[in-house]
Design a protein around this motif. Sequence first.
Motif, PDB file in Angstrom:
ATOM      1  N   SER A 466       0.973  -1.436   0.041  1.00  0.00           N
ATOM      2  CA  SER A 466       0.204   0.089   0.034  1.00  0.00           C
ATOM      3  C   SER A 466       0.861   1.250   0.049  1.00  0.00           C
ATOM      4  CB  SER A 466      -0.774   0.194   1.048  1.00  0.00           C
ATOM      5  OG  SER A 466      -1.477   1.239   1.390  1.00  0.00           O
ATOM      6  N   VAL A 468      -0.655   4.142   0.540  1.00  0.00           N
ATOM      7  CA  VAL A 468      -1.591   5.194   1.388  1.00  0.00           C
ATOM      8  C   VAL A 468      -1.546   4.772   2.955  1.00  0.00           C
ATOM      9  CG1 VAL A 468      -3.968   5.787   1.765  1.00  0.00           C
ATOM     10  CG2 VAL A 468      -3.299   4.601  -0.476  1.00  0.00           C
ATOM     11  N   ASP A 469      -1.220   6.044   3.553  1.00  0.00           N
ATOM     12  CA  ASP A 469      -0.762   5.749   5.016  1.00  0.00           C
ATOM     13  C   ASP A 469      -1.997   5.388   5.777  1.00  0.00           C
ATOM     14  OD1 ASP A 469       1.606   6.628   4.814  1.00  0.00           O
ATOM     15  OD2 ASP A 469       1.559   8.911   5.038  1.00  0.00           O
ATOM     16  N   GLY A 470      -1.802   4.497   6.576  1.00  0.00           N
ATOM     17  CA  GLY A 470      -3.014   4.098   7.430  1.00  0.00           C
ATOM     18  C   GLY A 470      -3.963   3.051   6.907  1.00  0.00           C
ATOM     19  N   THR A 472      -3.941  -0.681   4.598  1.00  0.00           N
ATOM     20  CA  THR A 472      -3.331  -2.003   4.070  1.00  0.00           C
ATOM     21  C   THR A 472      -3.716  -2.202   2.702  1.00  0.00           C
ATOM     22  OG1 THR A 472      -5.524  -3.484   4.428  1.00  0.00           O
ATOM     23  CG2 THR A 472      -3.528  -3.091   6.436  1.00  0.00           C
ATOM     24  N   LYS A 486      -7.423  10.018   0.551  1.00  0.00           N
ATOM     25  CA  LYS A 486      -6.192  10.172   1.546  1.00  0.00           C
ATOM     26  C   LYS A 486      -5.038  10.716   0.742  1.00  0.00           C
ATOM     27  CE  LYS A 486      -7.278   6.983   5.019  1.00  0.00           C
ATOM     28  NZ  LYS A 486      -7.115   7.819   6.373  1.00  0.00           N
ATOM     29  N   VAL A 487      -4.783  10.334  -0.619  1.00  0.00           N
ATOM     30  CA  VAL A 487      -3.634  10.678  -1.453  1.00  0.00           C
ATOM     31  C   VAL A 487      -3.916  12.260  -2.253  1.00  0.00           C
ATOM     32  CG1 VAL A 487      -2.790   8.611  -1.566  1.00  0.00           C
ATOM     33  CG2 VAL A 487      -4.157   9.564  -3.495  1.00  0.00           C
TER      34      VAL A 487
END
Length: 691
Positions: A466, A468-470, A472, A486-487
């Motif tokens: 992944s 993307v932070d946070g 999976t 998120k991105v």
Amino acid sequence: MANLIGDGRRLLPLLSTPHKGGRSALTCQFRCGNACAHEDGNTSDNAYFGDVVKEALSRRGMLRAGALGAIVATVGVAGAAPALADDPKADADGARHGGGSRSDLRFTPVAPNKDDKLTIPDGYSSSVVVRWGDPVLPGAPEFDFDNQTADAQSKQFGYNCDYVTMFPMGRDRALLCVNHEYTDENLMFRGYTGGAAATEEQIKIALAAHGASVVEIERVGGKGEWKLVTNGRRRYNRRITAQTPMKFSGPAAGSKLLQTAADPKGLKPVGMLNNCAGGTTPWGTVLTAEENFDQYFVNGDKVPAEQKPYAERYTLPSGTSGDFARRFDRVEERFDLAKHPNEANRFGWIVEIDPFDPDSTPIKRTALGRLKHEAATTTIAKDGRLVAYMGDDSRFEYIYKFVSKDRFRPGNDRHNRTLLDEGTLYVAKFTGDSPKSEIDGSGKLPSDGLFDGSGEWIPLVSGKKSFVDGMTAEEVLVYTRVAADKVGATKMDRPEDVERHPTTGGVYVALTNNSRRTVAQVDEANPLPSNKHGYVMEIVEKRNDAGATTFAWSLVLVCGDPNNATTYFAGFDKTKVSPISCPDNVAFDRDGNLWIGTDGNDLGSNDGLFVMPVRGKDRGHLRQFLTVPIGAETCGPMVTQDQRSVFVAVQHPGETDDASPENPSSRWPDGDQPMPSVAVVWHSQGKKIGA
């Protein structure tokens, strides 16, 4: 008891909310669960398209083999398109203005109208190839409107046809593959008053009327007419429904997010729903896109607390009343999210179907993410990797692409069928290049003469990794919208179909409309507030390589009435073009002309099919080729490789707010009840379409 008003007419169920725009409220209700009457699912703080204009501009056998040849000609081969300059803006200019002679399109455009027929240019003919209820499988009965059964419908051509593609089997025979997006029970059944009062058999019929059909067709008379094969074995004919066993593949297959009581391993989903646009693969299969799947469920507010934000992001309905027209949960408990909260996660995927093997199991490809999918248009990057472009058809949603890890190997079927299981999923971010002061909501072009800019593809996930932070990798794939939020992906105006030019490699995106855009949100890429008519965007990736991660973009069409100063037709003389509203499905013919089908025309005419060159002196010369009957949407479209036929799916004819089987507003095509159908149009003298 039927709900009647003073003059004795039956009220349509659940349609008390006033509706604006070109679509009927009935279409909005049954197609997408009346999404435009609800709050937008995307509540992120991500920029709207162009809000960041102040940022700096970044500079199997013979039959399959025959079909494969046609598909490869469509998707292209590695390095087929000429390399352009390194600078993204130069790339765009090269594709925009480079080469090409004056178009040989010569037909007289069809005028806007409200006629209840398929209106086509002088010198052309048309016929219905296949309609709702036509027998598909052996033993299927002839259609009987007043005596429908679920068993019969599972063997007959389904309801609202959408994506259309063809796999040639020699010169005069082919497989036709068609999606069935949704059902309109108000028009399918007499006296229908909503899912809560529907009979169980009616609900089962609706389940069987979704999905897809594969049918054999044959050419008539050596010209451009085609008809359904009705004799012989028809060995490839197939019906896929909301109850067809399927399987998951890719990184999210088996995830706990996909597991249910009936499928504890999370590997065997059942059925597909609301399949809209699609695509084909270079190895001869169909990719079909599940779109507005959310509307089929109930009790989205009763999922576990940790799932509620995701349920809201995918606009899953609360409770069991309100906008629910079907109530599938009454016959299949899996549609009740209070009891089976993961079932909704099993829809919203790209589904791969092998049209040459009617016994094969359709595959939901999790590596391509889960959203309200539009399209899955494939091509080959310059290094041989497979690329698929996709849209998410809701207001303020995003544009995506998938790039495979491994390379396409011509003739290696076993290897190629693994390409969609591992690769990188990207989402698009756009930047405008003009001063904000020049984008004032009037539609006037900025000083550089174009609504344009640059962009990048932001990676979300690659296999089990992944970005993307946070989240999976499995969470990114199942909750792709949240990952894109998120991105910082760019909010768009209903990204619909996506197609790539067969020669230049330019990528064209239909952005249908967005009535919620405010004056404060006007920007270079969305130059008008309350976008009623939509845009067509052109994306040219760096060095014209589908595998690139940067690109240039421009609005090639700002749709609407050409007499209105706010419209733009790639710089072409607007006194010579046709009016167009709400572009939806797009396709290219072999000559590189862009064909555009509309959905929800807000200019007072029936929807239609348009064609426009995108290169040379006639770039932007948009002409209307046909209109569909009252209440219908123009889906498909598909121009055959020999360019002697154009297929259109005429979806939801007669779908107007006051319509019912007792009082139909359309009687197309047979003079009785309106029947969603696939039609074909050809030149009466056998000439090339448009010539």
